[in-house]
Design a protein around this motif. Structure first.
Motif, PDB file in Angstrom:
ATOM      1  N   GLU A   1       0.813  -1.215   0.000  1.00 52.02           N
ATOM      2  CA  GLU A   1       0.000   0.000   0.000  1.00 52.02           C
ATOM      3  C   GLU A   1       0.845   1.263   0.000  1.00 52.02           C
ATOM      4  O   GLU A   1       0.429   2.280  -0.548  1.00 52.02           O
ATOM      5  N   ASP A   2       2.019   1.226   0.602  1.00 53.51           N
ATOM      6  CA  ASP A   2       2.888   2.396   0.637  1.00 53.51           C
ATOM      7  C   ASP A   2       3.496   2.621  -0.750  1.00 53.51           C
ATOM      8  O   ASP A   2       3.935   1.673  -1.415  1.00 53.51           O
ATOM      9  N   SER A   3       3.518   3.861  -1.195  1.00 52.11           N
ATOM     10  CA  SER A   3       3.991   4.175  -2.549  1.00 52.11           C
ATOM     11  C   SER A   3       5.466   3.838  -2.727  1.00 52.11           C
ATOM     12  O   SER A   3       5.880   3.369  -3.800  1.00 52.11           O
ATOM     13  N   LYS A   4       6.276   4.039  -1.690  1.00 50.81           N
ATOM     14  CA  LYS A   4       7.697   3.721  -1.803  1.00 50.81           C
ATOM     15  C   LYS A   4       7.914   2.214  -1.893  1.00 50.81           C
ATOM     16  O   LYS A   4       8.786   1.757  -2.641  1.00 50.81           O
ATOM     17  N   VAL A   5       7.146   1.450  -1.141  1.00 52.98           N
ATOM     18  CA  VAL A   5       7.259  -0.004  -1.224  1.00 52.98           C
ATOM     19  C   VAL A   5       6.810  -0.489  -2.599  1.00 52.98           C
ATOM     20  O   VAL A   5       7.443  -1.369  -3.196  1.00 52.98           O
ATOM     21  N   GLN A   6       5.733   0.107  -3.118  1.00 55.45           N
ATOM     22  CA  GLN A   6       5.281  -0.254  -4.458  1.00 55.45           C
ATOM     23  C   GLN A   6       6.353   0.066  -5.499  1.00 55.45           C
ATOM     24  O   GLN A   6       6.589  -0.720  -6.422  1.00 55.45           O
ATOM     25  N   GLU A   7       7.000   1.198  -5.317  1.00 50.90           N
ATOM     26  CA  GLU A   7       8.068   1.574  -6.258  1.00 50.90           C
ATOM     27  C   GLU A   7       9.229   0.585  -6.187  1.00 50.90           C
ATOM     28  O   GLU A   7       9.842   0.263  -7.215  1.00 50.90           O
ATOM     29  N   SER A   8       9.537   0.082  -4.997  1.00 45.37           N
ATOM     30  CA  SER A   8      10.617  -0.895  -4.860  1.00 45.37           C
ATOM     31  C   SER A   8      10.286  -2.182  -5.604  1.00 45.37           C
ATOM     32  O   SER A   8      11.134  -2.743  -6.302  1.00 45.37           O
ATOM     33  N   PHE A   9       9.036  -2.640  -5.472  1.00 43.96           N
ATOM     34  CA  PHE A   9       8.643  -3.846  -6.186  1.00 43.96           C
ATOM     35  C   PHE A   9       8.646  -3.619  -7.695  1.00 43.96           C
ATOM     36  O   PHE A   9       9.081  -4.492  -8.465  1.00 43.96           O
ATOM     37  N   SER A  10       8.170  -2.465  -8.136  1.00 44.39           N
ATOM     38  CA  SER A  10       8.188  -2.169  -9.576  1.00 44.39           C
ATOM     39  C   SER A  10       9.606  -2.167 -10.117  1.00 44.39           C
ATOM     40  O   SER A  10       9.876  -2.696 -11.207  1.00 44.39           O
ATOM     41  N   SER A  11      10.529  -1.572  -9.357  1.00 39.83           N
ATOM     42  CA  SER A  11      11.924  -1.547  -9.786  1.00 39.83           C
ATOM     43  C   SER A  11      12.487  -2.963  -9.873  1.00 39.83           C
ATOM     44  O   SER A  11      13.240  -3.286 -10.806  1.00 39.83           O
ATOM     45  N   TRP A  12      12.120  -3.821  -8.924  1.00 41.91           N
ATOM     46  CA  TRP A  12      12.621  -5.205  -8.945  1.00 41.91           C
ATOM     47  C   TRP A  12      12.126  -5.946 -10.179  1.00 41.91           C
ATOM     48  O   TRP A  12      12.897  -6.643 -10.848  1.00 41.91           O
ATOM     49  N   PHE A  13      10.853  -5.800 -10.500  1.00 45.06           N
ATOM     50  CA  PHE A  13      10.323  -6.479 -11.676  1.00 45.06           C
ATOM     51  C   PHE A  13      10.918  -5.904 -12.964  1.00 45.06           C
ATOM     52  O   PHE A  13      11.172  -6.645 -13.933  1.00 45.06           O
ATOM     53  N   GLN A  14      11.158  -4.610 -13.008  1.00 43.73           N
ATOM     54  CA  GLN A  14      11.763  -4.011 -14.197  1.00 43.73           C
ATOM     55  C   GLN A  14      13.180  -4.524 -14.407  1.00 43.73           C
ATOM     56  O   GLN A  14      13.563  -4.885 -15.535  1.00 43.73           O
ATOM     57  N   MET A  15      13.973  -4.567 -13.340  1.00 44.17           N
ATOM     58  CA  MET A  15      15.330  -5.073 -13.464  1.00 44.17           C
ATOM     59  C   MET A  15      15.326  -6.557 -13.820  1.00 44.17           C
ATOM     60  O   MET A  15      16.172  -7.026 -14.592  1.00 44.17           O
ATOM     61  N   SER A  16      14.373  -7.306 -13.289  1.00 38.73           N
ATOM     62  CA  SER A  16      14.283  -8.727 -13.630  1.00 38.73           C
ATOM     63  C   SER A  16      13.969  -8.899 -15.108  1.00 38.73           C
ATOM     64  O   SER A  16      14.534  -9.777 -15.771  1.00 38.73           O
ATOM     65  N   ALA A  17      13.070  -8.069 -15.614  1.00 36.71           N
ATOM     66  CA  ALA A  17      12.718  -8.152 -17.033  1.00 36.71           C
ATOM     67  C   ALA A  17      13.907  -7.793 -17.916  1.00 36.71           C
ATOM     68  O   ALA A  17      14.147  -8.427 -18.949  1.00 36.71           O
ATOM     69  N   GLN A  18      14.677  -6.786 -17.517  1.00 35.77           N
ATOM     70  CA  GLN A  18      15.820  -6.364 -18.321  1.00 35.77           C
ATOM     71  C   GLN A  18      16.930  -7.410 -18.311  1.00 35.77           C
ATOM     72  O   GLN A  18      17.530  -7.697 -19.346  1.00 35.77           O
ATOM     73  N   ARG A  19      17.196  -7.971 -17.161  1.00 36.36           N
ATOM     74  CA  ARG A  19      18.318  -8.901 -17.060  1.00 36.36           C
ATOM     75  C   ARG A  19      17.977 -10.288 -17.595  1.00 36.36           C
ATOM     76  O   ARG A  19      18.853 -11.002 -18.076  1.00 36.36           O
ATOM     77  N   SER A  20      16.727 -10.674 -17.505  1.00 37.13           N
ATOM     78  CA  SER A  20      16.337 -11.982 -18.033  1.00 37.13           C
ATOM     79  C   SER A  20      15.906 -11.907 -19.479  1.00 37.13           C
ATOM     80  O   SER A  20      16.035 -12.877 -20.224  1.00 37.13           O
ATOM     81  N   GLY A  21      15.350 -10.751 -19.884  1.00 37.30           N
ATOM     82  CA  GLY A  21      14.849 -10.610 -21.244  1.00 37.30           C
ATOM     83  C   GLY A  21      13.508 -11.269 -21.468  1.00 37.30           C
ATOM     84  O   GLY A  21      13.046 -11.325 -22.613  1.00 37.30           O
ATOM     85  N   LEU A  22      12.855 -11.760 -20.424  1.00 37.47           N
ATOM     86  CA  LEU A  22      11.611 -12.510 -20.564  1.00 37.47           C
ATOM     87  C   LEU A  22      10.421 -11.625 -20.231  1.00 37.47           C
ATOM     88  O   LEU A  22      10.446 -10.852 -19.268  1.00 37.47           O
ATOM     89  N   SER A  23       9.358 -11.767 -21.022  1.00 37.86           N
ATOM     90  CA  SER A  23       8.215 -10.869 -20.917  1.00 37.86           C
ATOM     91  C   SER A  23       7.327 -11.156 -19.723  1.00 37.86           C
ATOM     92  O   SER A  23       6.477 -10.334 -19.375  1.00 37.86           O
ATOM     93  N   CYS A  24       7.487 -12.311 -19.077  1.00 40.61           N
ATOM     94  CA  CYS A  24       6.592 -12.659 -17.972  1.00 40.61           C
ATOM     95  C   CYS A  24       6.718 -11.669 -16.826  1.00 40.61           C
ATOM     96  O   CYS A  24       5.738 -11.402 -16.116  1.00 40.61           O
ATOM     97  N   PHE A  25       7.897 -11.072 -16.619  1.00 39.70           N
ATOM     98  CA  PHE A  25       8.074 -10.139 -15.521  1.00 39.70           C
ATOM     99  C   PHE A  25       7.345  -8.828 -15.791  1.00 39.70           C
ATOM    100  O   PHE A  25       6.721  -8.263 -14.896  1.00 39.70           O
ATOM    101  N   ALA A  26       7.418  -8.354 -17.031  1.00 45.21           N
ATOM    102  CA  ALA A  26       6.697  -7.132 -17.372  1.00 45.21           C
ATOM    103  C   ALA A  26       5.191  -7.346 -17.291  1.00 45.21           C
ATOM    104  O   ALA A  26       4.444  -6.460 -16.839  1.00 45.21           O
TER     105      ALA A  26
END
Length: 701
Positions: A638-663
């Motif tokens: 619910e906290d915006s900063k925590v949400q931003e942390s999770f979004s950043s994690w999924f974005q970095m996972s998508a970039q480093r893996s190259g797989l669309s499931c994370f996005a």
């Protein structure tokens, strides 16, 4: 008193590979007489002649031998010998070799050159597309004396075209060397994983693999800016296919490159452990290399092998396309995906035939490859279909058999992925496809081989703590496919493969089953369900067990001997994230607890992800042990900063893996956040969205 030694005790007998076909079929000694052997003449049999088989002998005397069909027939070998003699007369051979030496000495080291004199050639690899082929005009001339001595040498010496090119050129890479192909094909019984030196090392030697290899040509990248450069969007030269010698199937020329990326990068996304005993190291990768070797030799493969092979290439190509942002790799991934789907369709039509069209492991590996491919592409509907096909195949073909370690590894891979899929794919328990699969298993008469039920309903246990301490025997431990019954099984492989204890997966299975009972009671669909008293008592027992769950000691857990201190740190945080996510999943799925009461656990999961990021950012992103806790916790943030942390994690996972499931997963999470901000409140969960999406799919059907 004498003691005789059996044939087995004396060691395996030496087989003859040069006898006539008749003697070999009768398993008798052949004197290899020509045109017929004396043994056939003595018994009055027709000598079937001699067949030259090409086989590769292993240095290990205890290993089996892999046979291959001959590259050339006996007549073709005679013609080739005659051609070689006429191309290089005996008295001109030394002169031709000397001319090659002289030309090579006059060429600068930076030049790329190919020389052809008679049947002899020399080249520097890798060759560019515009290689200068040098054939001096005097190379086809002989001295007057040589012309007299070699009267049969009447053919002009021009550029020599090889009769067979068994080493096709990989697009953008150097040619496969004969040593590489020999090592690829010389493994006993096709088990390339036992190569010495390891075949993967040979591939690494043959294929240059660095950050710039992933980028389009003429695009300058540094080792740390492979994603950040916005100008690297020009397409890579499309990979091509080369017909295999003597066969009709095309050999993907980017296969070696894709398999190397798969083994070095994609595998780390599926398991956080780094030892070499995972199913991908001992089953999937060797199987793909074996298929590559067979295609290179022009062999015909069955649909199961081709499905697994092209599915592996598709997964790797999609990963490369996402990492390098190259549309060409994505297009190639779609091409391999279509090929894998076609072979999967044909394979499943004949998977239950007698006699069996392929080995049990080959078919199951192909289905699991398609499951993996669908999950990585974010196509949950296709994943659902292949999960059900895997369940049907295992229950009908795998549970009654005695299971080797490799078969059990495959079963563990299926169950692990199926549990996480089932925890999110809510509302599809009564889909038409599931009912069809259930009826097929029941009609086959093999349903009793399954210890668990065919539907995800709750097992009627009473005291959960006592049940979890109960020791399960081999039959129950191996045939309780979906972990319905609680207990301990010493031969479990989940810690070795995924770093997660089996009791934790049993808890996840029980939450899924308790949620199914809850849905059945809410829907009032005339299906038997737990009464309120039993539901509350079981929920309380499950809640108490989850809240008192302790992380296992890594040394006693069986991974300490394989993992470094950094790896153990990552596994500890993964287990902590999994423990907190199990609690979040339980409270939201069973009690529908308000999300505001779960924020401490949500932050704990986020912190575990960040600690692993700081420890080693190269391996943990996207591993199966992290994506599920990240999704479960992020949906309740619910906290915006925590949400931003999770979004950043999924974005970095998508970039480093190259797989669309994370996005795609991130998009689903942000959709939940948006609906909460729009006024629907914390009652909006991924459970509600999944039920809604499944209902829409059922209406569409």
């Amino acid at each position: 008193m004498t003691t005789g030694l059996s044939r087995v005790e004396l060691g395996s007998h030496t087989r003859s590979f040069t006898g006539c076909a008749t003697c070999r079929s009768r398993h008798v000694k052949c004197d290899e007489g020509r045109p017929t052997c004396s043994m056939c003449s003595y018994f009055g049999l027709e000598c079937a002649g001699y067949k030259k088989d090409l086989f590769f002998d292993s240095k290990n005397p205890n290993s089996r031998i892999r046979f291959r069909r001959p590259l050339l027939t006996e007549e073709e070998r005679i013609r080739m010998s005659q051609w070689l003699i006429t191309s290089a007369p005996p008295k001109s051979t030394q002169r031709l070799l000397s001319q090659i030496d002289e030309q090579c000495e006059n060429v600068a080291a930076s030049d790329e050159v190919e020389l052809t004199y008679g049947p002899f050639g020399v080249f520097r690899a890798p060759l560019s597309r515009n290689v200068q082929v040098t054939t001096p005009s005097n190379c086809d001339r002989t001295s007057p004396v040589e012309e007299i001595d070699d009267a049969t040498d009447t053919s002009p010496q021009t550029d020599i075209v090889p009769l067979i090119d068994p080493f096709p050129t990989v697009s953008g890479l150097s040619q496969w060397s004969p040593d590489f192909m020999q090592s690829l094909l010389s493994q006993p019984d096709g088990d390339i994983s036992s190569a010495s030196p390891d075949l993967l090392d040979l591939i690494m030697d043959q294929v240059p693999f660095d950050d710039t290899t992933l980028a389009p040509p003429d695009c300058q990248l540094t080792s740390t800016s492979i994603i950040s450069d916005p100008y690297c969007n020009r397409p890579i030269s499309p990979p091509s296919l080369t017909p295999a010698p003597g066969g009709t199937r095309a050999l993907p020329q980017d296969a070696v490159f894709l398999l190397k990326h798969y083994s070095s990068t994609v595998i780390s996304l599926m398991t956080p452990v780094r030892h070499k005993k995972t199913p991908w190291h001992v089953l999937f990768i060797p199987h793909a290399k074996d298929c590559l070797a067979a295609l290179a030799m022009g062999e015909e493969l069955n649909h199961a092998n081709l499905c697994a092979f092209y599915g592996t290439l598709a997964t790797s190509a999609f990963s490369l396309g996402g990492v390098s942002r190259s549309q060409t790799w994505l297009d190639q991934g779609h091409l391999y995906l279509r090929q894998a789907q076609e072979h999967a369709k044909t394979m499943l039509m004949t998977a239950y035939n007698i006699p069996k069209p392929a080995k049990y492991k080959s078919i199951l590996m192909a289905i699991l490859t398609m499951v993996q491919l669908a999950n990585f592409c974010g196509n949950r509907n296709d994943a659902e279909d292949f999960f059900l096909e895997a369940e049907k195949f295992i229950r009908m073909k795998g549970l009654k058999r005695r299971k080797s370690r490799k078969v059990r590894l495959l079963h563990h891979c299926y169950v692990f992925e199926r549990m996480f899929h089932e925890s999110i794919f809510i509302g599809g328990a009564n889909s038409n496809q599931r009912r069809h699969i259930r009826r097929a298993i029941e009609s086959s008469g093999l349903a009793p081989a399954s210890v668990d039920s065919l539907s995800f309903r709750l097992y009627k246990w009473k005291n959960l703590h006592q049940e979890m301490l109960r020791v399960r025997d081999r039959e129950e431990g191996e045939n309780d496919l979906h972990l319905e019954r609680p207990g301990m099984f010493s031969a479990t492989l989940y810690p070795e493969i995924f770093g997660i204890p089996e009791p934790w997966l049993i808890l996840l299975s029980m939450i899924i089953r308790l949620g199914t009972e809850k849905d059945a009671a809410e829907e009032q669909n005339n299906q038997p369900s737990l009464n309120l008293k039993d539901f509350i008592s079981r929920s309380k027992a499950l809640e108490d067990y989850i809240n008192h769950l302790e992380r296992p000691n890594q040394i006693n857990f069986g991974l300490g001997i394989h993992q470094s201190s950094v790896d153990q740190h990552i596994l500890e945080n993964m287990l902590e994230a999994m423990r907190q996510a199990l609690a979040i999943y339980f409270y939201r799925r069973i009690y529908d607890l308000d999300a505001s009461m779960l924020q401490k656990k949500v932050v704990d999961v986020r912190d575990c992800l960040l600690r692993c990021e700081y420890a080693d950012s190269s391996v943990v992103h996207g591993s199966a042990g992290f994506i599920w806790p990240a999704f479960i916790a992020a949906c309740e943030a619910e906290d915006s900063k925590v949400q931003e942390s999770f979004s950043s994690w999924f974005q970095m996972s998508a970039q480093r893996s190259g797989l669309s499931c994370f996005a795609q997963t991130q998009a689903s999470i942000e959709k939940i956040w948006k609906e909460k901000r729009d006024g629907n409140g914390s009652s909006v969960t991924w459970v509600d969205l999944m039920k809604k999406s499944v209902s829409l799919q059922q209406l569409a059907q």
